[in-house]
Design a protein around this motif. Structure first.
Motif, PDB file in Angstrom:
ATOM      1  N   ASN A 190       0.823  -1.200   0.000  1.00 37.01           N
ATOM      2  CA  ASN A 190       0.000   0.000   0.000  1.00 37.01           C
ATOM      3  C   ASN A 190       0.864   1.260   0.000  1.00 37.01           C
ATOM      4  O   ASN A 190       0.651   2.188  -0.785  1.00 37.01           O
ATOM      5  N   SER A 223       5.397   9.993  -9.318  1.00 34.89           N
ATOM      6  CA  SER A 223       5.096  10.425 -10.691  1.00 34.89           C
ATOM      7  C   SER A 223       4.584  11.867 -10.718  1.00 34.89           C
ATOM      8  O   SER A 223       4.887  12.617 -11.652  1.00 34.89           O
ATOM      9  N   VAL A 236       3.924   7.060 -16.210  1.00 37.28           N
ATOM     10  CA  VAL A 236       3.928   8.254 -15.365  1.00 37.28           C
ATOM     11  C   VAL A 236       2.530   8.871 -15.312  1.00 37.28           C
ATOM     12  O   VAL A 236       2.033   9.242 -14.248  1.00 37.28           O
ATOM     13  N   CYS A 281      -0.006   6.664 -13.239  1.00 42.41           N
ATOM     14  CA  CYS A 281       0.320   6.758 -11.815  1.00 42.41           C
ATOM     15  C   CYS A 281      -0.072   8.126 -11.275  1.00 42.41           C
ATOM     16  O   CYS A 281      -0.649   8.242 -10.188  1.00 42.41           O
ATOM     17  N   ALA A 282       0.249   9.167 -12.057  1.00 42.09           N
ATOM     18  CA  ALA A 282      -0.055  10.519 -11.587  1.00 42.09           C
ATOM     19  C   ALA A 282      -1.564  10.717 -11.490  1.00 42.09           C
ATOM     20  O   ALA A 282      -2.052  11.344 -10.548  1.00 42.09           O
ATOM     21  N   VAL A 337      -3.863   8.388 -10.913  1.00 44.52           N
ATOM     22  CA  VAL A 337      -4.331   7.666  -9.732  1.00 44.52           C
ATOM     23  C   VAL A 337      -4.023   8.467  -8.477  1.00 44.52           C
ATOM     24  O   VAL A 337      -4.860   8.649  -7.585  1.00 44.52           O
ATOM     25  N   CYS A 338      -2.805   8.992  -8.455  1.00 43.89           N
ATOM     26  CA  CYS A 338      -2.372   9.754  -7.295  1.00 43.89           C
ATOM     27  C   CYS A 338      -3.241  10.992  -7.113  1.00 43.89           C
ATOM     28  O   CYS A 338      -3.677  11.306  -6.009  1.00 43.89           O
ATOM     29  N   LEU A 339      -3.491  11.691  -8.198  1.00 39.37           N
ATOM     30  CA  LEU A 339      -4.273  12.931  -8.107  1.00 39.37           C
ATOM     31  C   LEU A 339      -5.711  12.639  -7.687  1.00 39.37           C
ATOM     32  O   LEU A 339      -6.325  13.412  -6.965  1.00 39.37           O
ATOM     33  N   ILE A 374      -5.040   9.503  -4.036  1.00 38.02           N
ATOM     34  CA  ILE A 374      -4.049   9.434  -2.960  1.00 38.02           C
ATOM     35  C   ILE A 374      -3.824  10.786  -2.281  1.00 38.02           C
ATOM     36  O   ILE A 374      -3.813  10.890  -1.069  1.00 38.02           O
ATOM     37  N   LEU A 375      -3.646  11.824  -3.089  1.00 41.92           N
ATOM     38  CA  LEU A 375      -3.311  13.116  -2.491  1.00 41.92           C
ATOM     39  C   LEU A 375      -4.508  13.712  -1.762  1.00 41.92           C
ATOM     40  O   LEU A 375      -5.643  13.568  -2.198  1.00 41.92           O
ATOM     41  N   VAL A 377      -3.131  12.385 -18.135  1.00 42.56           N
ATOM     42  CA  VAL A 377      -3.467  12.563 -16.723  1.00 42.56           C
ATOM     43  C   VAL A 377      -4.897  13.064 -16.574  1.00 42.56           C
ATOM     44  O   VAL A 377      -5.684  12.501 -15.810  1.00 42.56           O
ATOM     45  N   ALA A 433      -4.296   0.445  -1.859  1.00 44.41           N
ATOM     46  CA  ALA A 433      -3.637  -0.052  -3.066  1.00 44.41           C
ATOM     47  C   ALA A 433      -4.461  -1.165  -3.692  1.00 44.41           C
ATOM     48  O   ALA A 433      -4.670  -1.201  -4.904  1.00 44.41           O
ATOM     49  N   LEU A 475      -7.557   0.182  -5.350  1.00 44.46           N
ATOM     50  CA  LEU A 475      -7.268   0.842  -6.633  1.00 44.46           C
ATOM     51  C   LEU A 475      -6.924  -0.167  -7.713  1.00 44.46           C
ATOM     52  O   LEU A 475      -7.456  -0.111  -8.822  1.00 44.46           O
ATOM     53  N   ILE A 476      -6.037  -1.104  -7.373  1.00 45.16           N
ATOM     54  CA  ILE A 476      -5.542  -2.017  -8.412  1.00 45.16           C
ATOM     55  C   ILE A 476      -6.630  -3.000  -8.836  1.00 45.16           C
ATOM     56  O   ILE A 476      -6.802  -3.273 -10.020  1.00 45.16           O
ATOM     57  N   ILE A 520      -9.219   0.709 -10.884  1.00 44.87           N
ATOM     58  CA  ILE A 520      -8.575   0.793 -12.195  1.00 44.87           C
ATOM     59  C   ILE A 520      -9.274  -0.118 -13.212  1.00 44.87           C
ATOM     60  O   ILE A 520      -9.548   0.321 -14.333  1.00 44.87           O
TER      61      ILE A 520
END
Lengths: 448, 308
Positions: free
Chosen positions: A10, A20, B102, B105-106, B108-110, B113-114, B176, B202, B205-206, B210
């Motif tokens: 995680n 990224s 990139v 991942c970005a 997903v992060c945006l 995660i953030l 993105v 994780a 998401l995975i 996704i």
């Protein structure tokens, strides 16, 4: 799987995601930092007396008396250099032939380099090209040219197994034992007195015309051309885009025709920009003859087609974001459909529409490919507004390309190139920043 | 409508007709404007294909798509555009290899995660990357990045690697933002359901988010490919413009030439001789580009509308 590993995965996953985003930010910084730093160098730099003289003579900037006083000072500092040249000429004749030939070659190179450094020799006819009439205007370039005077560039082939290595040999060596030997230390020591470098803020870079193919002066014609093209594209695209968005969001009944229209809009958004350029040439110029050859008008029309899908999409989103209660209230009070769209829905959607418009304005300002064949020329004067109907214009985006690939002295005008890129990015990002801030405010307002 | 002495709330027949007429004319007018983009798409298609036909009529398809000699200025000209197609594919592939991991991942992060506040800062960064004009990227590639690559030991700085990296950066914002929209569209209930079953973020998401957003993410990748293929200025300035197939094909340090760059570069010389093969071959290339972009568009449309 153990809880530990699951937790680790995680964290790893989050780490990859954040990395990224960091990479993306790093890309932006790597891109913008050198361009900002060197681009500002076009405006803020250490300018020599040659620069001030040129700026006074060609553009009328600066104070005449001061500059002439300074120039006289620089001239007295330069006088011994030229004197040494003259006196050494007689001495050369007395040397033995082999040495003489070698020295003559060196002398010729020194003379050329010196001309570039300090401008033409006194009492010689004024050169035709403006760039040869003045010495180095920027202290940084002057230091490079000074290096040319002091050192000769030679190739070292002493190691036969390797390709030659470039070495710099002090020219002083060739003149050992002659009276000219003292020329080099004198020049090196007194170069500041000869050029009088001083910190300069050349804000007129934004408002001056260029002289001698961008060797000197500013980028006003390019900025003006970019503004014309972007605004022209807006004039065509915005009314069309807003009306189309009104139809699509308020009037259209979903069906085959509308989904076909949407597919076409998607296709239009996906057409490569260079194809727009070809189309502009083949249609606007060669078929319906909006102008005889390239013109701002043809360029703006081509750009308008390019940004049309963006304008429609953002306007539609803005109109859809207006709460339905507004419409219902207006209709309930007895207003007609068009009346309520025009007086109620559109004004409330206006900030959102403006945001999209500003972003497309930035896009139109930055595009190059569509204007290559339809509007852009490399060198040109600033246009009057009515000339835009028939005349081509220089534009920032095209001239950046042109100056860094096709110009005859690419390396000598790096500062102008950086300056242009910086100004273009600044314009575009400023538009975008405005849009981002405006949108944040709208979001806040909508959320209440 | 005018009000006479006997004011009435009901329209007279004449007024009603006028009203109906006005609204349908207005509606028709708006429809015409809305269909303007469709008209333009057809005009573009027609004008490009019209000028491409003479080339294919005279030279056929074989030389253009399989020949390797590109000498359009020679007499008689040779128009083997295979190296140019290969060049386009190579730089696009390179860009995708860099941008897709990139970018996803970005995204997903945006989206997941953030925390909200950092997202508000990070999103403008994506928009700024998208806003930087392509010629500025090209300038960066040619003037800053190419000498840097050369200083690392490449024989020429303007090569596939250079262009791929820069195109990758340019395709990032598209990937993105579209992928993030797709991830957002999945909705809270799936996420909460997954968390309720004890999955970590994780795993959620995975295994859930996704896959649920897969079609949107694929569409994002396709749009990114389109952006990379259609880009002109960067490849024109920094690909080296050598119409050759790299030897061996995976050698990323060799210069190539792409479709867009060829059109941009040759048109300046070819448009003085309107009607020559040299002019028409560029339209043939534009038609190929157009076909690729329509195809990509159709694929992304098909993917997004395929499942409900």
């Amino acid at each position: 799987m153990q809880l530990k590993t699951r937790k680790f995965i995680n964290k790893l996953f989050s780490g990859i995601g954040i990395t990224s985003v960091v990479i993306m930010t790093a890309f932006l910084l790597i891109l913008l930092t050198p361009i900002t730093y060197k681009g500002l160098g076009a405006i803020f730099f250490s300018g020599t007396i040659e620069y001030r003289m040129l700026n006074y003579k060609e553009f009328g900037h600066g104070d005449k008396e001061n500059i002439e006083k300074e120039f006289a000072k620089a001239k007295t500092a330069r006088a011994p250099v030229y004197l040494q040249f003259d006196s050494f000429k007689k001495e050369v004749k007395k040397l033995e032939p082999k040495k003489r030939r070698e020295i003559k070659n060196q002398l010729k190179e020194i003379k050329e380099a010196l001309k570039e450094l300090l401008g033409p020799f006194p009492d010689t006819p004024i050169p035709v090209l403006l760039r040869n009439q003045y010495g180095q205007t920027r202290w940084k370039n002057a230091q490079e040219k000074l290096h040319h005077v002091l050192y000769s560039e030679e190739w070292d082939y002493s190691d036969p197994t390797k390709p030659g290595i470039q070495v710099f040999v002090p020219r002083k060596k060739y003149f050992a034992g002659t009276s000219f030997e003292s020329f080099f230390p004198y020049l090196e020591k007194n170069i500041k007195k000869m050029l009088l470098p001083k910190f300069t803020c050349y804000w007129q870079f934004l408002t001056d015309k260029s002289k001698d193919a961008h060797f000197f002066g500013g980028i006003m014609p390019e900025i003006l051309g970019t503004i014309y093209l972007a605004l022209g594209a807006m004039i065509f695209a915005v009314p069309l885009g807003i009306l189309a968005a009104i139809y699509l969001s308020e009037y259209a009944n979903p069906g085959k025709i509308i989904s076909f229209l949407r597919i076409c809009m998607g296709a239009l958004a996906g057409v490569p920009s260079i194809v727009f350029g070809l189309f502009g040439l083949a249609f606007f110029i060669n078929t319906i003859h909006v102008s005889n050859s390239k013109s701002v008008l043809a360029g703006s029309m081509t750009l308008a087609l390019l940004i049309l899908p963006t304008v429609i999409r953002s306007a539609e989103e803005a109109i859809k974001a207006v709460p339905n209660t507004y419409r219902e209230a207006s209709l309930g009070l007895g207003a007609g459909k068009w009346h309520s769209v025009w007086t109620i829905v559109l004004p409330s959607a206006l900030p959102g529409i403006l945001t999209g418009t500003i972003i497309s304005l930035g896009r139109a300002a930055g595009e190059t490919a569509p204007i290559i064949f339809t509007a852009a020329v490399s060198v040109g004067l600033p246009l009057k507004i009515w000339e835009t109907l028939s005349q081509p214009t220089p534009a920032l985006s095209w001239n950046i390309y042109n100056l860094c690939t096709e110009h005859e002295a690419v390396d000598e005008i790096r500062h102008v190139q950086y300056g242009m890129v910086f100004v273009l990015i600044a314009i575009v990002l400023l538009f975008n920043l405005t849009a981002i801030i405006a949108r944040a405010r709208i979001m806040k307002k909508l959320r209440g | 409508m005018h009000y006479n002495k006997k004011q009435s709330l009901v329209f007279s027949k004449k007024d009603a007709t006028l009203q109906w007429l006005g609204s349908s004319i207005g509606k028709g007018f708006l429809f015409l404007i809305a269909s303007f983009s469709a008209v333009i798409v057809f005009l573009i298609f027609w004008f490009i294909v019209k000028d491409a036909i003479p080339f294919f009529a005279e030279k056929g398809f074989k030389e253009f798509f399989t020949g390797t000699n590109w000498y359009p200025a020679a007499e008689p000209g040779e128009f083997g555009a295979l190296p140019i197609f290969v060049g386009t594919i190579l730089v696009t592939l390179g860009a995708i290899i860099i941008a897709v991991p990139v970018g996803i991942c970005a995204a997903v992060c945006l989206s997941d995660i953030l925390p909200f506040k950092i997202r508000q800062i990070a999103k403008p960064i994506v928009e700024m990357l998208a806003a930087v004009p392509s010629v500025a990227y090209g300038f960066f590639a040619l003037v800053i990045f190419a000498p840097f690559l050369q200083s690392l030991g490449a024989t020429t700085g303007t090569n596939v690697l250079n262009v791929s990296i820069i195109l990758g950066i340019m395709a990032l914002p598209t990937i993105v933002s579209v992928a993030e929209d797709a991830l957002q569209a999945v909705g809270k209930d799936l996420r909460e359901g997954s968390y309720a079953l004890g999955a970590t973020r994780a795993e959620t998401l995975i295994k859930v988010i996704i896959p649920a957003a897969a079609s949107g993410i694929t569409a994002a990748v396709v749009l990114g490919i389109m952006r990379a293929i259609g880009e002109t200025m960067v490849v024109w300035m920094a690909s080296g413009n050598a119409a050759q197939i790299p030897e061996p094909i995976y050698n990323v340090l060799q210069p190539v030439r792409t479709l867009t760059a060829t059109i941009a570069g040759d048109m300046g010389e070819a448009d003085h001789v309107i009607g020559s093969m040299r002019y028409h071959v560029l339209f043939a290339m534009a038609a190929s580009l157009l076909a690729i972009s329509f195809l990509c568009n159709w694929i992304s449309e098909w993917i997004t509308t395929r499942d409900p």
